[in-house]
Design a protein around this motif. Structure first.
Motif, mmCIF file in Angstrom:
data_model
loop_
_atom_site.group_PDB
_atom_site.id
_atom_site.type_symbol
_atom_site.label_atom_id
_atom_site.label_comp_id
_atom_site.label_asym_id
_atom_site.label_seq_id
_atom_site.Cartn_x
_atom_site.Cartn_y
_atom_site.Cartn_z
ATOM 1 N N PRO A 124 0.813 -1.201 0.000
ATOM 2 C CA PRO A 124 0.000 0.000 0.000
ATOM 3 C C PRO A 124 0.846 1.250 0.000
ATOM 4 O O PRO A 124 1.911 1.302 0.599
ATOM 5 C CB PRO A 124 -0.794 -0.116 1.323
ATOM 6 N N GLU A 125 0.386 2.289 -0.683
ATOM 7 C CA GLU A 125 1.050 3.574 -0.638
ATOM 8 C C GLU A 125 0.677 4.259 0.669
ATOM 9 O O GLU A 125 -0.451 4.176 1.134
ATOM 10 C CB GLU A 125 0.580 4.465 -1.819
ATOM 11 N N ARG A 126 1.652 4.958 1.239
ATOM 12 C CA ARG A 126 1.359 5.695 2.452
ATOM 13 C C ARG A 126 1.642 7.159 2.198
ATOM 14 O O ARG A 126 2.740 7.520 1.807
ATOM 15 C CB ARG A 126 2.231 5.180 3.607
ATOM 16 N N SER A 127 0.640 7.972 2.387
ATOM 17 C CA SER A 127 0.789 9.387 2.089
ATOM 18 C C SER A 127 1.450 10.111 3.245
ATOM 19 O O SER A 127 1.403 9.674 4.392
ATOM 20 C CB SER A 127 -0.588 10.019 1.812
ATOM 21 N N GLY A 128 2.080 11.237 2.940
ATOM 22 C CA GLY A 128 2.735 12.002 3.979
ATOM 23 C C GLY A 128 1.761 12.930 4.680
ATOM 24 O O GLY A 128 0.550 12.896 4.484
ATOM 25 N N VAL A 129 2.306 13.761 5.550
ATOM 26 C CA VAL A 129 1.478 14.684 6.307
ATOM 27 C C VAL A 129 0.989 15.777 5.377
ATOM 28 O O VAL A 129 1.769 16.406 4.677
ATOM 29 C CB VAL A 129 2.308 15.294 7.459
ATOM 30 N N GLU A 130 -0.329 16.025 5.357
ATOM 31 C CA GLU A 130 -0.904 17.059 4.518
ATOM 32 C C GLU A 130 -0.991 18.334 5.339
ATOM 33 O O GLU A 130 -1.613 18.374 6.391
ATOM 34 C CB GLU A 130 -2.281 16.634 4.014
ATOM 35 N N MET A 131 -0.369 19.387 4.859
ATOM 36 C CA MET A 131 -0.310 20.630 5.608
ATOM 37 C C MET A 131 -0.039 21.750 4.636
ATOM 38 O O MET A 131 0.654 21.558 3.630
ATOM 39 C CB MET A 131 0.791 20.539 6.669
ATOM 40 N N GLN A 132 -0.581 22.928 4.928
ATOM 41 C CA GLN A 132 -0.302 24.113 4.132
ATOM 42 C C GLN A 132 -0.067 25.275 5.070
ATOM 43 O O GLN A 132 -0.724 25.399 6.110
ATOM 44 C CB GLN A 132 -1.463 24.424 3.169
ATOM 45 N N ALA A 133 0.864 26.120 4.702
ATOM 46 C CA ALA A 133 1.209 27.250 5.548
ATOM 47 C C ALA A 133 1.738 28.375 4.678
ATOM 48 O O ALA A 133 1.986 28.198 3.481
ATOM 49 C CB ALA A 133 2.249 26.840 6.588
ATOM 50 N N ALA A 184 10.384 30.701 5.476
ATOM 51 C CA ALA A 184 10.522 30.456 4.037
ATOM 52 C C ALA A 184 9.805 29.171 3.671
ATOM 53 O O ALA A 184 9.726 28.237 4.476
ATOM 54 C CB ALA A 184 11.993 30.370 3.628
ATOM 55 N N LEU A 185 9.254 29.150 2.454
ATOM 56 C CA LEU A 185 8.596 27.965 1.911
ATOM 57 C C LEU A 185 9.498 27.313 0.875
ATOM 58 O O LEU A 185 10.298 27.975 0.230
ATOM 59 C CB LEU A 185 7.261 28.332 1.255
ATOM 60 N N HIS A 186 9.335 26.017 0.713
ATOM 61 C CA HIS A 186 10.060 25.283 -0.327
ATOM 62 C C HIS A 186 9.165 25.013 -1.530
ATOM 63 O O HIS A 186 9.645 24.651 -2.594
ATOM 64 C CB HIS A 186 10.600 23.966 0.225
ATOM 65 N N HIS A 187 7.839 25.145 -1.361
ATOM 66 C CA HIS A 187 6.877 24.900 -2.440
ATOM 67 C C HIS A 187 5.852 26.020 -2.460
ATOM 68 O O HIS A 187 5.399 26.479 -1.407
ATOM 69 C CB HIS A 187 6.171 23.548 -2.256
ATOM 70 N N THR A 188 5.482 26.461 -3.655
ATOM 71 C CA THR A 188 4.561 27.582 -3.782
ATOM 72 C C THR A 188 3.170 27.271 -3.257
ATOM 73 O O THR A 188 2.399 28.190 -2.955
ATOM 74 C CB THR A 188 4.450 28.012 -5.256
ATOM 75 N N ASP A 189 2.805 25.980 -3.140
ATOM 76 C CA ASP A 189 1.475 25.647 -2.626
ATOM 77 C C ASP A 189 1.429 25.614 -1.101
ATOM 78 O O ASP A 189 0.399 25.302 -0.505
ATOM 79 C CB ASP A 189 0.991 24.304 -3.181
ATOM 80 N N GLY A 190 2.566 25.927 -0.451
ATOM 81 C CA GLY A 190 2.586 25.977 0.996
ATOM 82 C C GLY A 190 2.739 24.639 1.682
ATOM 83 O O GLY A 190 2.564 24.530 2.900
ATOM 84 N N TYR A 222 9.374 23.279 5.587
ATOM 85 C CA TYR A 222 9.448 24.708 5.810
ATOM 86 C C TYR A 222 10.771 25.065 6.472
ATOM 87 O O TYR A 222 11.359 24.262 7.187
ATOM 88 C CB TYR A 222 8.318 25.167 6.746
ATOM 89 N N ASP A 223 11.211 26.297 6.231
ATOM 90 C CA ASP A 223 12.321 26.845 6.994
ATOM 91 C C ASP A 223 11.711 27.547 8.200
ATOM 92 O O ASP A 223 10.892 28.461 8.042
ATOM 93 C CB ASP A 223 13.132 27.828 6.153
ATOM 94 N N VAL A 224 12.090 27.109 9.399
ATOM 95 C CA VAL A 224 11.463 27.585 10.637
ATOM 96 C C VAL A 224 12.519 28.201 11.547
ATOM 97 O O VAL A 224 13.593 27.619 11.756
ATOM 98 C CB VAL A 224 10.763 26.417 11.375
ATOM 99 N N ARG A 225 12.207 29.386 12.097
ATOM 100 C CA ARG A 225 13.078 30.000 13.115
ATOM 101 C C ARG A 225 12.484 29.652 14.471
ATOM 102 O O ARG A 225 11.421 30.115 14.854
ATOM 103 C CB ARG A 225 13.158 31.508 12.941
ATOM 104 N N TRP A 226 13.190 28.781 15.203
ATOM 105 C CA TRP A 226 12.690 28.311 16.490
ATOM 106 C C TRP A 226 12.729 29.434 17.518
ATOM 107 O O TRP A 226 13.726 30.146 17.646
ATOM 108 C CB TRP A 226 13.502 27.119 16.990
#
Length: 324
Positions: free
Chosen positions: A233-242, A266-272, A276-280
């Motif tokens: 079975p295919e297993r999908s990743g976490v679906e999230m947009q930001a 910063a985003l790596h994909h235009t669809d969000g 992600y690049d995150v500043r902790w």
């Protein structure tokens, strides 16, 4: 097992293609879970999820770690093959065989590369690899005087190119048949020199042969739509947009983790979609984050300019590829 981290990642990026499916296929054949593979490779499980579920690029350092953990080479995960004839992997279940339209055959021929010339000789049929290019609808290759490929001139021959993907259990082949002729016209030779097929064998190669196709056919092996390479079975990743400016919160429900919050810079994909690049907020460091199941996004109002994809920050000080 200690996870890799710290320092600055190699800015060179491996091209995406079907890397994720090749990683998943190899992992399934070895009977490994995604967490097993993460432990072997010394990377975060969320990054394995990202690699297998996303069409995004994969960092070269990560690709090398995954290849080692899977007993493969980086070239194999990129679509290359080990130094054995292809066809060792079991077939997809069930595979499909389809004819390729002629225009698609030409699309596969046009980039040039290495093909195989099949011709009759005094000692019987011979098939030999040659470097080729396409010029004005003609297959052109360069060879040496008195060589077997040069003897094709004046005879009907077959020319074949193919691609086999061991992990995806797919592939295609294109067959050209037609009359081979020696190209002697100086103007034509000068034209061919501009896009000269450069023989890998080296040495003196001053004979140009052109094959004018009388027929071009092709076939492709296909997988059922959505079928994984290993039949599982295919297993999908976490679906999230930001968007840039949103906050990501890691609840820390997994063993060995603590709750963390940071701003997406910063985003790596235009669809969000991730990563992600995150500043902790607790350290001020910027890290590439592939969210796991214990992560969620807190959205904030943004202007249109702020919602645009931010520049790549992989060279930022404190970059940490395997942040949790």
């Amino acid at each position: 097992m200690k996870r890799a981290g710290g320092g600055t990642a190699d800015p060179r990026r491996a091209q995406p293609g079907d890397i994720g499916r090749r990683v998943a296929g190899r992992r399934q054949l070895l009977g490994l879970s995604r967490r097993d593979l993460a432990d072997r490779a010394g990377i975060a499980p969320e990054y394995v999820d990202y690699v297998e579920s996303s069409s995004g690029a994969v960092d070269t350092a990560v690709l090398t770690r995954l290849a080692a953990a899977l007993g493969a080479s980086a070239g194999e995960l990129l679509g290359g093959a080990p130094e054995v004839p292809p066809g060792h992997a079991p077939s997809a279940a069930p595979p499909g065989l389809e004819d390729l339209p002629e225009e698609e055959c030409w699309a596969k021929l046009v980039p040039g590369g290495i093909g195989r010339i099949a011709l009759s000789t005094g000692s019987g049929p011979v098939v030999m690899p040659v470097n080729y290019r396409i010029h004005d609808g003609t297959v052109v290759y360069r060879t040496g005087t008195g060589s077997t490929p040069a003897s094709a001139a004046g005879n009907r021959v077959a020319f074949e190119v193919d691609h086999i993907d061991e992990v995806l259990r797919g592939g295609w082949s294109v067959l050209v048949s037609g009359l081979a002729v020696r190209v002697d016209d100086p103007e034509a030779v000068d034209t061919h020199r501009q896009g000269d097929p450069d023989p890998r064998a080296g040495g003196e190669r001053d004979v140009w042969i052109g094959i004018a196709p009388s027929a071009v056919t092709g076939r492709t092996i296909t997988l059922p739509s959505g079928a994984p390479p290993g039949g599982g079975p295919e297993r999908s990743g976490v679906e999230m947009q930001a968007a840039v400016g949103d906050h990501i919160i890691i609840e820390g429900t997994r063993p060995g983790t603590t709750r963390r919050e940071g701003e997406i810079v910063a985003l790596h994909h235009t669809d969000g979609s991730p990563p992600y690049d995150v500043r902790w907020s607790d350290t001020g460091h910027v890290a590439v984050v592939v969210p796991g199941p214990d992560a969620h996004v807190r959205h904030y109002p943004h202007s249109g300019a702020e919602e645009a994809t931010a520049p790549d920050t992989r060279k930022s000080k404190g970059f940490h590829l395997f942040a949790n």
